[in-house]
Design an enzyme around this catalytic site. Structure first.
Site, short mmCIF file in Angstrom:
data_model
loop_
_atom_site.label_atom_id
_atom_site.label_comp_id
_atom_site.label_asym_id
_atom_site.label_seq_id
_atom_site.Cartn_x
_atom_site.Cartn_y
_atom_site.Cartn_z
N HIS A 2 77.49 75.37 109.36
CA HIS A 2 77.90 73.72 108.41
C HIS A 2 76.96 73.44 107.24
CE1 HIS A 2 78.24 72.57 112.29
NE2 HIS A 2 79.45 71.39 112.15
N TYR A 88 66.53 79.01 109.73
CA TYR A 88 67.58 79.54 108.60
C TYR A 88 67.53 78.59 107.29
CZ TYR A 88 67.73 83.39 111.89
OH TYR A 88 67.11 84.09 112.45
#
Length: 116
Positions: A2, A88
């Protein structure tokens, strides 16, 4: 995966952006995933969904809602207990920029105090 991507004014070529992202990422991974006969025949990798979903952000509230969704997703799927634990994420840069507090989306546990 996403993400929120901002394209230049007048640029709506999401398909090319996703194709390039997938291509570069895929080149960096060994080809060890299982493939269906159809994917193998088409020379596709088995690590990606065949399609993508796009949404044009309408306003600041919509942007914030989608940004929050992206940052909370690793918690939602059980990969981490707190947003801050997902290494991340752009969340960390946005904490530094004071967009989010460090305890957003799961919090930083407060140590127990025994000095009372």
């Amino acid at each position: 995966m996403h993400c929120v991507i901002e394209l230049l004014d007048g640029d709506t070529d999401f398909a090319t952006r996703w194709r390039l992202i997938k291509l570069q990422f895929s080149k960096a991974l060994p080809k060890t995933e299982r493939l269906s006969a159809l994917r193998a025949a088409r020379g596709e990798r088995g690590i990606w969904r065949r399609r993508y979903w796009e949404h044009l952000i309408r306003d600041e509230a919509d942007y914030q809602a989608h940004r929050d969704y992206v940052h909370f997703n690793p918690v939602k799927h059980g990969w981490v207990k707190r947003v801050v634990d997902w290494p991340y994420s752009t969340f960390h840069a946005l904490v530094t920029a004071k967009v989010y507090p460090p305890d957003w989306g799961g919090g930083l546990e407060t140590p127990l105090r025994y000095d009372d």
